[in-house]
Design a protein around this motif. Structure first.
Motif, PDB file in Angstrom:
ATOM      1  N   HIS A 182     -50.480  56.173 -27.452  1.00 31.39           N
ATOM      2  CA  HIS A 182     -50.949  55.611 -26.182  1.00 31.39           C
ATOM      3  C   HIS A 182     -52.096  56.422 -25.575  1.00 31.39           C
ATOM      4  CE1 HIS A 182     -50.893  53.048 -22.753  1.00 31.39           C
ATOM      5  NE2 HIS A 182     -50.507  53.984 -21.918  1.00 31.39           N
ATOM      6  N   GLY A 183     -52.119  57.728 -25.824  1.00 30.55           N
ATOM      7  CA  GLY A 183     -53.205  58.543 -25.294  1.00 30.55           C
ATOM      8  C   GLY A 183     -54.559  58.117 -25.817  1.00 30.55           C
ATOM      9  N   THR A 239     -55.057  53.847 -24.572  1.00 31.32           N
ATOM     10  CA  THR A 239     -54.971  53.408 -23.192  1.00 31.32           C
ATOM     11  C   THR A 239     -56.304  52.850 -22.710  1.00 31.32           C
ATOM     12  OG1 THR A 239     -54.310  54.088 -20.964  1.00 31.32           O
ATOM     13  CG2 THR A 239     -55.608  55.659 -22.238  1.00 31.32           C
ATOM     14  N   GLN A 293     -51.792  60.168 -14.428  1.00 29.34           N
ATOM     15  CA  GLN A 293     -50.985  58.948 -14.384  1.00 29.34           C
ATOM     16  C   GLN A 293     -51.770  57.773 -13.811  1.00 29.34           C
ATOM     17  OE1 GLN A 293     -48.395  58.738 -16.000  1.00 29.34           O
ATOM     18  NE2 GLN A 293     -47.728  60.862 -16.249  1.00 29.34           N
ATOM     19  N   TYR A 300     -53.397  56.362 -16.742  1.00 27.50           N
ATOM     20  CA  TYR A 300     -52.509  55.673 -17.672  1.00 27.50           C
ATOM     21  C   TYR A 300     -51.964  54.351 -17.131  1.00 27.50           C
ATOM     22  CZ  TYR A 300     -52.063  59.158 -21.417  1.00 27.50           C
ATOM     23  OH  TYR A 300     -52.291  59.968 -22.497  1.00 27.50           O
ATOM     24  N   ALA A 342     -44.966  58.630 -13.883  1.00 27.71           N
ATOM     25  CA  ALA A 342     -45.777  57.423 -14.050  1.00 27.71           C
ATOM     26  C   ALA A 342     -45.310  56.315 -13.110  1.00 27.71           C
ATOM     27  CB  ALA A 342     -45.717  56.960 -15.503  1.00 27.71           C
ATOM     28  N   TYR A 384     -52.328  65.906 -21.958  1.00 27.26           N
ATOM     29  CA  TYR A 384     -52.772  64.534 -21.746  1.00 27.26           C
ATOM     30  C   TYR A 384     -52.057  63.581 -22.705  1.00 27.26           C
ATOM     31  CZ  TYR A 384     -55.832  60.459 -22.226  1.00 27.26           C
ATOM     32  OH  TYR A 384     -56.306  59.184 -22.317  1.00 27.26           O
ATOM     33  N   GLY A 400     -48.494  60.276 -22.553  1.00 25.89           N
ATOM     34  CA  GLY A 400     -48.699  58.893 -22.957  1.00 25.89           C
ATOM     35  C   GLY A 400     -47.447  58.075 -23.189  1.00 25.89           C
ATOM     36  N   ALA A 436     -45.709  57.104 -19.971  1.00 22.31           N
ATOM     37  CA  ALA A 436     -46.566  56.230 -19.172  1.00 22.31           C
ATOM     38  C   ALA A 436     -46.529  54.803 -19.705  1.00 22.31           C
ATOM     39  CB  ALA A 436     -48.000  56.764 -19.178  1.00 22.31           C
TER      40      ALA A 436
END
Length: 285
Positions: free
Chosen positions: A13-14, A17, A86, A89, A172, A258, A262, A265
């Protein structure tokens, strides 16, 4: 682009996103500058503390005050960067640093995490102490005591990991909804524990491997520069390489921070209770 929740999407996801480009390098550089400033402030506070002068009362008062100030500073620092992260994200916002509603809410989230950790530590210590105190009054072999103590430790660790994963989306969700959402994170991870746990496990293993490889690389580089002579470690090239290694490790650590945020989030962003998707906050509110 909305993403469904899965192990693969949580893990990546990092990188997947949405949001404005350029966030990561701004985040890393700002974090570095903020940390330098935080160290400077801590140094000033430390220099202003009363001297020990052989008086235990001075040491005690100074220590307690310093711990409280340092704790407040670090908590505020974490809240500012956690909120920025957040917002990226779950709200797809651009990079920004401030101390407003999100940050104040996250301070409370951080305090709840601290309270849970303290309670968990005390509960684990009590169980272990009660076991060994009781076992010492009966005939028990050192091997059985050691094995049982190890099992108790592993059991307590498993419970903490389970709780930490189930409540991981708290930050998140708090930013998503504009209000403190801590224990509500339990619902966002219902049926999702194993994908989340798997994502965090892979990230942890990847982080450890990266640390070992980079440590070996810089260690070998410094060894070559000093020609195997430890006394030459103060040579300019060796010092420069060491500083480069510290800078690289720091940047990598912030980048890992970071990436680590993910999976949770994504769980908050795709919360099944409120429709999931990138506009889940609007649905909820």
């Amino acid at each position: 682009m909305a993403q469904s929740f899965s192990f693969d999407n949580a893990l990546m996801h990092g990188a997947r996103t949405d949001g404005a480009p350029g966030f990561v390098w701004r985040f890393v550089l700002s974090y570095a500058a903020g940390l330098v400033g935080l160290f400077f402030i801590v140094g000033l506070i430390g220099s202003a503390m009363p001297a020990f002068d052989g008086d235990p009362a001075n040491l005690s008062a100074a220590s307690v005050l310093l711990i409280l100030v340092l704790g407040a500073l670090y908590l505020g620092f974490w809240a500012v960067f956690e909120a920025s992260l957040q917002r990226r994200y779950v709200l797809d916002e651009r990079f920004s640093l401030r101390f407003g509603r999100d940050e104040r809410n996250l301070v409370l989230v951080g305090l709840i995490w601290f309270g849970l950790a303290a309670l968990g530590y005390l509960a684990s210590a009590f169980v272990v102490f009660a076991f060994f105190f009781g076992a010492s009054s009966v005939a028990s072999s050192p091997l059985s005591l050691g094995l049982t103590g190890t099992l108790l430790f592993l059991g307590a660790s498993a419970v903490w990991i389970f709780l930490a994963v189930r409540l991981a989306p708290a930050s998140a969700m708090t930013v998503r909804d504009g209000r403190v959402r801590f224990f509500q994170a339990w619902g966002a991870t219902a049926g999702r524990f194993w994908p989340l746990f798997g994502a965090y496990l892979v990230l942890s293993i990847g982080w450890m491997i990266a640390l070992m490889l980079i440590s070996a690389f810089f260690g070998a580089s410094i060894y070559v520069l000093v020609g195997g002579d430890p006394g030459a470690a103060t040579a300019g090239p060796a010092i420069g390489t060491l500083l480069l290694a510290y800078a690289f490790f720091f940047g990598l650590s912030v980048l890992f921070y970071y990436v680590w945020a993910g999976p949770a989030a994504l769980a908050a962003k795709t919360d099944p209770r409120y429709g999931g998707g990138p506009n889940v906050a609007e649905t909820f509110l």
